[in-house]
Motif scaffolding. Structure first.
Motif, mmCIF file in Angstrom:
data_model
loop_
_atom_site.group_PDB
_atom_site.id
_atom_site.type_symbol
_atom_site.label_atom_id
_atom_site.label_comp_id
_atom_site.label_asym_id
_atom_site.label_seq_id
_atom_site.Cartn_x
_atom_site.Cartn_y
_atom_site.Cartn_z
ATOM 1 N N TYR A 173 -2.884 1.045 -12.324
ATOM 2 C CA TYR A 173 -1.804 0.191 -10.743
ATOM 3 C C TYR A 173 -1.604 -1.309 -11.420
ATOM 4 O O TYR A 173 -2.258 -1.934 -12.293
ATOM 5 N N TRP A 174 -0.524 -1.751 -10.866
ATOM 6 C CA TRP A 174 -0.556 -3.281 -10.638
ATOM 7 C C TRP A 174 -0.195 -4.110 -9.436
ATOM 8 O O TRP A 174 0.635 -3.183 -8.660
ATOM 9 N N SER A 175 -0.549 -5.133 -9.581
ATOM 10 C CA SER A 175 -0.034 -5.964 -8.442
ATOM 11 C C SER A 175 0.306 -7.280 -8.522
ATOM 12 O O SER A 175 -0.253 -8.268 -9.552
ATOM 13 N N ASP A 176 1.597 -8.167 -8.630
ATOM 14 C CA ASP A 176 1.976 -9.589 -8.976
ATOM 15 C C ASP A 176 0.963 -10.330 -8.750
ATOM 16 O O ASP A 176 1.343 -11.633 -8.814
ATOM 17 N N HIS A 177 0.498 -10.047 -6.796
ATOM 18 C CA HIS A 177 -0.740 -10.884 -7.053
ATOM 19 C C HIS A 177 -2.102 -11.082 -7.569
ATOM 20 O O HIS A 177 -2.819 -11.808 -7.102
ATOM 21 N N VAL A 178 -2.798 -10.170 -8.079
ATOM 22 C CA VAL A 178 -3.444 -9.698 -8.728
ATOM 23 C C VAL A 178 -3.125 -10.074 -10.113
ATOM 24 O O VAL A 178 -3.844 -10.498 -10.824
ATOM 25 N N ALA A 569 -1.180 -2.676 -2.163
ATOM 26 C CA ALA A 569 -1.482 -2.546 -3.653
ATOM 27 C C ALA A 569 -2.687 -3.343 -4.475
ATOM 28 O O ALA A 569 -2.559 -2.871 -5.145
ATOM 29 N N ALA A 570 -2.058 -4.458 -4.122
ATOM 30 C CA ALA A 570 -3.230 -5.261 -4.468
ATOM 31 C C ALA A 570 -4.299 -4.994 -4.273
ATOM 32 O O ALA A 570 -5.110 -5.286 -4.760
ATOM 33 N N LEU A 571 -4.999 -4.154 -2.669
ATOM 34 C CA LEU A 571 -5.997 -4.054 -2.751
ATOM 35 C C LEU A 571 -6.252 -2.832 -3.585
ATOM 36 O O LEU A 571 -7.592 -2.770 -4.358
ATOM 37 N N VAL A 572 -5.128 -1.681 -3.877
ATOM 38 C CA VAL A 572 -5.752 -0.986 -4.983
ATOM 39 C C VAL A 572 -5.750 -1.304 -5.776
ATOM 40 O O VAL A 572 -6.780 -0.324 -7.029
ATOM 41 N N CYS A 573 -5.107 -2.370 -6.891
ATOM 42 C CA CYS A 573 -5.482 -2.477 -7.980
ATOM 43 C C CYS A 573 -6.420 -3.182 -8.236
ATOM 44 O O CYS A 573 -7.109 -3.081 -9.307
ATOM 45 N N LEU A 574 -7.267 -4.488 -7.627
ATOM 46 C CA LEU A 574 -8.861 -4.375 -6.906
ATOM 47 C C LEU A 574 -9.504 -3.479 -7.522
ATOM 48 O O LEU A 574 -10.442 -4.048 -8.493
ATOM 49 N N ALA A 575 -9.595 -2.266 -6.611
ATOM 50 C CA ALA A 575 -10.570 -1.159 -6.332
ATOM 51 C C ALA A 575 -10.464 -0.669 -7.785
ATOM 52 O O ALA A 575 -11.162 -0.350 -8.064
ATOM 53 N N ALA A 576 -9.586 -0.775 -7.894
ATOM 54 C CA ALA A 576 -9.041 -0.048 -9.439
ATOM 55 C C ALA A 576 -9.815 -0.581 -10.678
ATOM 56 O O ALA A 576 -10.556 0.181 -11.257
ATOM 57 N N LYS A 577 -9.970 -1.880 -10.826
ATOM 58 C CA LYS A 577 -9.913 -2.678 -12.187
ATOM 59 C C LYS A 577 -11.618 -2.641 -12.055
ATOM 60 O O LYS A 577 -12.209 -2.202 -12.733
#
Length: 742
Positions: A173-178, A569-577
């Protein structure tokens, strides 16, 4: 040790006596032992001898290596020890020692391709073990050697690939905001890998691959016969290094943005300072109130206390703290629950002594540092509301009554401009107006009969007429452009852009690990997104044509720069990390041992250790191959990653998907307001919305000729910034690898 001296010892394959070299493949082997005794005690001498045979050496003629530098075969110059190391999520590296030859230069080695093949059996197939390039040639001129340090192309591949290619190659996952919109390819790649329960590396041929931490294939078995004596070790992860809960819940003191949504009730009993609005009070349990959605549940928190109340049918609430407040500044905080939940900080006030409050000896409150809890993701966006008021006016009297007027003077119908002027002064946007033009020209509209009755309409032949009533309109232009009207309808709108901040707390946990070990909490990564910066709220509020056009309260989360999909996408990215962090900490235990080198060993494989002391299965996390040219020794140090040595879990993984968000309440307003008329002599003056006039030419008139339009109040809970507490929770299943000490 005999008489304080050590018995000489040496590896058999390296031992030489009398010019002869022992042959490992021989059926018999003579081992020379020298025993020097300087003083022999009385009696016999018994000397126990222990001989350890290590199954880690291959006969020198049993294997071979091939080294190509820049495509040139330099195998004949290989000396000393050749080493290859591979590790999860890292570049494969190698080192090889070559004898120097005439004509060698830096260019002969630096940056050249480096390929290493191994032939497990003489005459057998060559097996690739390393593909890369020379990153550093290290010269030993005195010894006439150069050590080539090589690395594979992992770094360059990640740094030079496009984002689309990396996304396809790495997944995750990737988010420009993360991460960062400006991240380069390498940063982008590492950011994606931080969300994957696996590792990226290149195989021996330099091909990219993503290896799941679970490993693949049937686990090959390693027994005591394969393991070098004394090399088997277990390194369990320390409890302090285990994480089974990742969230963001640290509490700290900081300044907050206050609003006028709630605060001290401004009356003499509660705001007891010099004025009733200076937010100074000597009342230690003052009333604190405000207006929210009608019927909502309001939880007030102040001074370490909390109290719950219910808003009235108009939305008003007022409540006292349960206990006395300490002297000083206090900022009320409310949590409002109706069809949705939101929070806000109210207006600060100061509790002081009576003398201090009366004399203004302390400053009125402006702000305080309050305890606030961290969140994982802050998302600020505009919530758009629309307030609509439709004003409707009609004469309310007949044309004969209009002509009769007052004191012998006729009433004059209102000009359209009076309505439009009143509308423009309201501060609201005039969306649309419609008018009904009055009668045109001169016409008989009624009469007065002999009894003094005012009769509407033209008199008939038999009418008993005392006075004919004639309406005269001196306007001669187009009917629809008549400046006066006999009825008017005005649509007024007010647009409101309210800043809303979603405060997301992402919580990822391994429930069974928590049950087994207690909570091992770590604060997670954070991000903040302010979409209001890309929205011109002022322009939108002033012009009904500016997009978006709304009819009900709308969360504007589809801005070109930031959309709801971006936040998901940012929430999923943070959860995946966080999930990867938990899984990584549970597989940090290691089983290590040394065994005979294998030309087929690789990182994706799982191995089973079946020894007299241990039974365990794990994935290869790291290995180091060493081929010693002089002694013929070929062996490999292996690290197996073992998952769930502590905190064994059986919970099911929850999928990472976009959270379901409850829509906000519709706070947009629509009202139809009749505009009453105050014709002098026919009704009293009216405060607020009204049409007021006296008779034209009546010198005794006390009524102004005016139109007043009073707009509905817009409460601060629709205009001031508010927060929405949000949560996103994910459970993680911890894989369980077999592990048993015997």
């Amino acid at each position: 040790m005999i008489n304080g001296s050590a018995i000489n010892s040496a590896p058999i394959n390296a031992y030489s006596a009398g010019g002869g070299t022992p042959q490992p493949g021989a059926s018999k082997l003579s081992v020379p032992i020298t025993l020097d005794v300087s003083t022999l005690p009385t009696g016999s001498l018994s000397t126990p001898i222990s001989l350890a045979v290590l199954p880690v050496s291959l006969p020198a003629e049993g294997w071979d290596v091939r080294v190509l530098v820049g495509g040139v075969d330099l195998s004949g110059r290989v000396e000393g020890e050749l080493e290859i190391e591979a590790e999860e999520g890292a570049a494969r590296i190698a080192s090889v020692v070559l004898s120097l030859a005439a004509g060698d230069s830096l260019a002969s080695f630096g940056g050249q391709s480096l390929v290493i093949d191994v032939q497990p059996m003489i005459g057998g197939a060559w097996v690739r073990r390393f593909t890369g390039k020379v990153s550093l040639p290290q010269f030993d001129l005195e010894a006439g050697r150069v050590t080539l340090h090589g690395t594979d192309n992992r770094h360059e591949l990640l740094a030079q690939s496009s984002r689309s290619a990396l996304a396809a190659m790495l997944g995750g996952y990737w988010s420009d905001h993360v991460g960062s919109e400006a991240a380069n390819s390498l940063q982008y790649a590492e950011g994606r890998l931080e969300t994957v329960a696996g590792s990226f590396d290149l195989d021996a041929y330099g091909n990219p691959r993503l290896t799941n931490w679970a490993g693949s294939g049937q686990a090959a078995t390693v027994t005591d016969d394969d393991i070098k004596d004394g090399s088997l070790e277990v390194r369990p992860v320390a409890l302090s290094d285990v994480t089974n809960l990742v969230t963001n819940d640290q509490v700290g003191l900081g300044a907050v943005s206050t609003t006028s949504i709630c605060g001290l009730i401004h009356d003499s009993a509660n705001d007891t300072g010099k004025s009733a609005t200076d937010n100074l009070t000597a009342n230690t349990r003052p009333l604190i109130g405000g207006t929210v959605e009608p019927g909502a549940t309001v939880t007030l928190a102040i001074g370490g206390q909390s109290v719950v109340t219910t808003a009235s049918g108009t939305g008003y609430f007022a409540v006292q703290p349960p206990y006395a407040l300490a002297p000083g500044i206090h900022t009320p905080h409310i949590t409002v629950t109706s069809s949705w939940t939101w929070e806000a900080w109210g207006t600060s006030f100061t509790v002081a002594t009576a003398d201090e409050a009366n004399e203004g000896a302390v400053s009125s409150a402006t702000s305080e540092k309050v305890a606030s809890t961290d969140c994982t993701l802050e998302y600020r966006y505009p919530r758009l509301h629309l307030a609509e008021t439709i004003y409707q006016w009609s004469m309310g009297i007949s044309y004969p009554e209009l002509v009769l007027g007052r004191n012998g003077h006729a009433f004059i119908l209102p000009e359209r401009s009076l309505f439009e002027s009143a509308a423009s002064q309201s501060g609201w946007i005039v969306d649309k107006t419609t008018y009904t033009s009055p009668k045109q020209g001169s016409s008989v509209v009624g009469y007065i009969d002999r009894n003094g009755n005012v009769i509407n309409g033209a008199p008939g032949p038999a009418a008993d007429v005392v006075e004919v009533l004639i309406f005269k309109n001196e306007y001669t232009g187009a009917v629809e452009l008549d400046p006066r009207c006999e009825s008017a309808t005005l649509w007024l709108h007010r647009r409101i852009a309210q800043p809303v901040t979603e405060r997301w707390r992402v919580t990822v946990s391994a429930p069974d690990s928590v049950a087994a070990l207690g909570t091992r909490k770590t604060q997670g990564a954070t991000a903040a997104v302010d979409a209001t910066s890309s929205f011109n709220a002022d322009a939108w509020e002033k012009d009904l044509k500016v997009e978006p056009v709304i009819k009900t309260s709308t969360d504007y989360t589809s801005l070109p720069t930031v959309s709801r999909a971006d936040i998901d996408a940012a929430l999923v990215c943070l959860a995946a990390k966080a999930r990867r962090q938990i899984l990584a900490s549970h597989r940090a235990s290691r089983v290590t041992f040394t065994t005979v080198a294998s030309a087929t060993l690789d990182l994706p494989q799982r191995l089973q250790v079946d020894s007299a002391d241990l039974h365990a299965i794990g994935k290869v996390a790291r290995f180091v191959e060493r081929y010693t040219i002089d002694s013929g020794r070929a062996e490999t140090d292996i690290e197996l990653a073992i998952s769930a040595l502590v905190g064994v879990g059986t919970a099911q993984d929850e999928p990472l998907q976009s959270p379901v968000i409850t829509g906000a309440a519709n706070l947009s307003q629509s009202a139809t307001v009749p505009v009453p008329s105050a014709w002098e002599g026919r009704g009293n003056l009216i405060a607020g919305t009204s049409w007021t006039t006296g008779a034209t030419g009546d010198t005794t008139s006390q009524y102004p000729r005016s139109v007043a339009l009073t707009t509905n109040a817009i409460h601060p809970y629709m205009t001031d910034p508010i927060d929405r507490p949000m949560s996103y929770e994910i459970s993680v299943a911890i894989p369980v690898d077999p592990f048993e000490l015997r």
